[in-house]
Design a protein around this motif. Structure first.
Motif, PDB file in Angstrom:
ATOM      1  N   ASN A  22      49.682  55.679  39.369  1.00 12.85           N
ATOM      2  CA  ASN A  22      49.358  54.472  38.611  1.00 12.85           C
ATOM      3  C   ASN A  22      49.919  53.216  39.285  1.00 12.85           C
ATOM      4  O   ASN A  22      49.302  52.155  39.248  1.00 12.85           O
ATOM      5  CB  ASN A  22      49.890  54.580  37.186  1.00 12.85           C
ATOM      6  CG  ASN A  22      49.010  55.444  36.299  1.00 12.85           C
ATOM      7  OD1 ASN A  22      47.822  55.606  36.576  1.00 12.85           O
ATOM      8  ND2 ASN A  22      49.582  56.004  35.253  1.00 12.85           N
ATOM      9  N   ASP A  23      51.115  53.340  39.890  1.00  8.81           N
ATOM     10  CA  ASP A  23      51.680  52.213  40.635  1.00  8.81           C
ATOM     11  C   ASP A  23      50.746  51.798  41.771  1.00  8.81           C
ATOM     12  O   ASP A  23      50.546  50.609  42.030  1.00  8.81           O
ATOM     13  CB  ASP A  23      53.051  52.585  41.225  1.00  8.81           C
ATOM     14  CG  ASP A  23      54.113  52.782  40.166  1.00  8.81           C
ATOM     15  OD1 ASP A  23      53.967  52.244  39.046  1.00  8.81           O
ATOM     16  OD2 ASP A  23      55.105  53.481  40.460  1.00  8.81           O
ATOM     17  N   GLN A  57      47.730  49.937  40.370  1.00 17.96           N
ATOM     18  CA  GLN A  57      48.091  48.565  40.010  1.00 17.96           C
ATOM     19  C   GLN A  57      48.228  47.678  41.242  1.00 17.96           C
ATOM     20  O   GLN A  57      47.787  46.522  41.250  1.00 17.96           O
ATOM     21  CB  GLN A  57      49.391  48.572  39.208  1.00 17.96           C
ATOM     22  CG  GLN A  57      49.261  49.170  37.816  1.00 17.96           C
ATOM     23  CD  GLN A  57      50.600  49.287  37.105  1.00 17.96           C
ATOM     24  OE1 GLN A  57      51.561  48.628  37.469  1.00 17.96           O
ATOM     25  NE2 GLN A  57      50.659  50.130  36.088  1.00 17.96           N
ATOM     26  N   ARG A  72      45.055  59.583  42.733  1.00 18.59           N
ATOM     27  CA  ARG A  72      46.209  59.268  41.879  1.00 18.59           C
ATOM     28  C   ARG A  72      47.029  60.532  41.605  1.00 18.59           C
ATOM     29  O   ARG A  72      48.265  60.514  41.656  1.00 18.59           O
ATOM     30  CB  ARG A  72      45.718  58.643  40.581  1.00 18.59           C
ATOM     31  CG  ARG A  72      46.804  58.063  39.694  1.00 18.59           C
ATOM     32  CD  ARG A  72      46.152  57.355  38.518  1.00 18.59           C
ATOM     33  NE  ARG A  72      45.312  58.260  37.750  1.00 18.59           N
ATOM     34  CZ  ARG A  72      44.377  57.868  36.882  1.00 18.59           C
ATOM     35  NH1 ARG A  72      44.136  56.574  36.682  1.00 18.59           N
ATOM     36  NH2 ARG A  72      43.666  58.749  36.210  1.00 18.59           N
TER      37      ARG A  72
END
Length: 291
Positions: free
Chosen positions: A180-181, A184, A269
């Motif tokens: 998720n990082d 983003q 991911r």
């Protein structure tokens, strides 16, 4: 005999002011060497105005120095040697323009210079392979060599790896921890609803890095820990590549691409979550921002 005495003097007199300080035409062997030399003098993320000024000096040298010397060359060997230098100088000129454009965000210039550097690098590989370097002209960087590429992973760690032009500006592989990082970080550089062409261009840079940078470094890794660290970076880079493609497709409305990239991002991911959990980040390569 008089010609051989006068020619280097005449040629050196026509080099523009400041050229000796940016003359990378007698460094290294390959087109990649020339790109690396250019990036040392015009760093990615550095002063855009300074990079542009250096590019202008190289452009002036192309017309007033190398073209004139090629026209005056007395033998085919001299002409070939100086043509090689001219092609290396073109790499420098366009790579510095590219690095300036990456700072200013000029997407048209980024696209143009990326294509030019690719062509110029190819010309260097083709035209410099068998030239007589004793016939080179000018006073810049005589006898210096480009960084060794014998060990790609180590070279990358010392900021002289084979990352493609522009990659440092889009390298998110040393940021965050989770998948998720990475998503983003990709969305910051390729915003949802933003410029579709710009997002696609950044994705292409990441795709080039996957094959020319990370795959080579993984193959050259000397330990399992190095291999694991660089594989983690490769997986984060895949998140970036496919998320930028997805955000571009969301703007253009390409439903098939949207479906494909969504599936790829989910997989990438998950790979980041699985493969980056316990890696040694001190073994990461490249020059992008880091935690």
């Amino acid at each position: 005999m008089l010609y051989f005495i006068l020619f280097p003097l005449i040629a050196s007199q026509t080099a523009p002011a400041g050229f000796d300080a940016v003359d990378i035409t007698r460094i290294g062997k390959t087109g990649e060497d020339s790109v690396q030399a250019a990036n040392q003098l015009c760093p990615v993320g550095g002063d855009a105005a300074a990079a542009q000024a250096k590019s202008k000096i190289a452009e002036a040298a192309e017309t007033s120095f190398f073209n004139a010397a090629i026209a005056a060359a007395g033998t085919a060997a001299e002409k070939a040697a100086i043509q090689c230098q001219k092609d290396r100088n073109k790499v420098f000129k366009n790579q510095c323009q590219l690095n300036a454009a990456l700072v200013t965000g000029n997407q048209d210039q980024i696209t143009l210079n990326t294509n030019q550097v690719k062509k110029n690098s190819g010309d260097v590989n083709t035209k410099c392979a068998n030239v007589d370097e004793s016939l080179f002209i000018g006073n810049g960087n005589a006898g210096q060599t480009a960084p060794s590429k014998a060990a790609p992973a180590k070279a990358a760690k010392s900021k002289t790896g084979s990352a493609p032009a522009g990659f440092d500006a889009v390298d998110i592989t040393r940021i965050g921890k989770t998948g998720n990082d990475s998503v983003q970080a990709a969305n910051k550089l390729c915003p949802v609803g933003g410029d579709a062409a710009a997002a696609l261009a950044k994705s292409k840079i990441a795709e080039a890095a996957e094959t020319s940078f990370f795959n080579g470094a993984i193959a050259a890794a000397g330990t399992a820990a190095e291999k694991a660290a660089i594989q983690c970076q490769k997986d984060r880079n895949k998140v970036f590549k496919n998320q930028c493609q997805l955000n571009s497709a969301l703007v253009s409305g390409n439903q098939e691409q949207i479906t494909l990239n969504r599936k790829q991002v989910i997989k990438n991911r998950g790979d980041v979550n699985a493969k980056c959990a316990n890696v040694d980040e001190s073994l990461f390569i490249g020059n992008g921002p880091q935690n």
